[in-house]
Write an enzyme that holds these catalytic residues in place. Structure first.
Site, PDB file in Angstrom:
ATOM      1  CD  GLN A  87      23.176 129.165 154.663  1.00  0.00           C
ATOM      2  OE1 GLN A  87      22.099 128.734 154.269  1.00  0.00           O
ATOM      3  NE2 GLN A  87      23.372 130.436 154.923  1.00  0.00           N
ATOM      4  NE  ARG A  91      19.845 124.149 166.037  1.00  0.00           N
ATOM      5  CZ  ARG A  91      19.320 122.944 166.244  1.00  0.00           C
ATOM      6  NH1 ARG A  91      18.862 122.239 165.226  1.00  0.00           N
ATOM      7  NH2 ARG A  91      19.264 122.451 167.458  1.00  0.00           N
ATOM      8  NE  ARG A 147      19.682 130.117 164.999  1.00  0.00           N
ATOM      9  CZ  ARG A 147      19.342 129.187 164.106  1.00  0.00           C
ATOM     10  NH1 ARG A 147      20.235 128.729 163.266  1.00  0.00           N
ATOM     11  NH2 ARG A 147      18.103 128.712 164.083  1.00  0.00           N
ATOM     12  CG  ASN A 163      19.271 121.156 136.309  1.00  0.00           C
ATOM     13  OD1 ASN A 163      19.078 122.181 135.664  1.00  0.00           O
ATOM     14  ND2 ASN A 163      18.281 120.520 136.932  1.00  0.00           N
ATOM     15  CG  LEU A 164      24.754 122.800 132.950  1.00  0.00           C
ATOM     16  CD1 LEU A 164      25.427 122.522 131.612  1.00  0.00           C
ATOM     17  CD2 LEU A 164      25.609 123.760 133.776  1.00  0.00           C
ATOM     18  CG  HIS A 169      15.142 130.113 136.723  1.00  0.00           C
ATOM     19  ND1 HIS A 169      14.847 129.845 138.042  1.00  0.00           N
ATOM     20  CD2 HIS A 169      14.209 131.022 136.317  1.00  0.00           C
ATOM     21  CE1 HIS A 169      13.788 130.559 138.411  1.00  0.00           C
ATOM     22  NE2 HIS A 169      13.386 131.268 137.390  1.00  0.00           N
ATOM     23  NE  ARG A 174      17.764 135.068 142.736  1.00  0.00           N
ATOM     24  CZ  ARG A 174      16.788 135.433 143.542  1.00  0.00           C
ATOM     25  NH1 ARG A 174      16.574 136.725 143.764  1.00  0.00           N
ATOM     26  NH2 ARG A 174      16.010 134.536 144.125  1.00  0.00           N
TER      27      ARG A 174
END
Length: 210
Positions: A87, A91, A147, A163-164, A169, A174
């Site tokens: 990500q 910082r 920040r 993984n798939l 899940h 979501r």
């Protein structure tokens, strides 16, 4: 200050039919039924093992994506345990520098119209956040210190590999109507791409599930 929409990008090269064939070869080891593999047997086999709950087989294939969203959404994404993440770092990223256009970028909330009072309040707060951030940098604060005034709406980029089975899940949780609106907005974009590119694996998951 810049306001943008969230977006997604599939980073993995995906050949959906080849994915199914690969998973079939691995899955048939469990039953020692490799002799039943044909050019057209993968879809039926994968559909059958998913229907039976034998989802460990599809863990052998993973997909990486880049998501541009706000930091509040990434706080939810990284709660998924079986995944790898990279990500954008507040910082080390100094948003007052030329490479960032000397401005902060925020993700537009999907739940307010631009002409609404609530959107106007949000926009004013984003501008204040940018002004405060730049003022702190000008007074000698390091990015990791400045920040502290950045809001959840700050744009961020995150690369996610799952993984798939974990993607299944992820989408079950979501894309639900109970998910946070901005999380669901991103998940639905991804879900449509996954369904388009990879046959069978996600067909039983309904977006908008309650």
């Amino acid at each position: 200050m810049k306001v943008i929409e969230p977006s997604i990008e599939i980073l993995s090269e995906i050949d959906g039919e080849e994915v199914l064939k690969k998973l079939e070869r691995m899955g048939r080891v469990c039953y020692k039924s490799e002799e039943r593999i044909t050019e057209t047997s993968a879809r039926e086999f994968i559909g059958r093992i998913l229907a039976s709950g034998h989802e460990s087989v599809i863990e052998h294939e993973s997909v990486s994506v880049r998501i541009i969203c706000d930091r509040g959404v990434t706080h939810e994404i990284v709660r998924h345990r079986l995944a790898s993440y990279s990500q954008e770092s507040t910082r080390y990223c100094n948003y007052s520098k030329e490479k960032f256009g000397k401005e902060l970028t925020f993700i537009k909330p999907c739940f307010w119209k631009e002409d609404s009072e609530l959107y106007g309040i949000w926009l004013k707060h984003m501008q204040q956040s940018e002004d405060n951030y730049n003022a702190m940098i000008e007074h000698g604060a390091h990015p990791q210190e400045a920040r502290s005034v950045l809001p959840n709406s700050l744009k961020t980029e995150i690369v996610v590999t799952m993984n798939l089975r974990e993607w299944r899940h992820f989408f079950k949780l979501r894309t639900s109507e109970r998910a946070h609106p901005q999380m669901r907005e991103v998940a639905l974009k991804l879900f449509e791409e996954f369904k388009r590119r990879i046959p069978v694996i996600f067909d039983d998951i309904g977006s908008g599930q309650s």
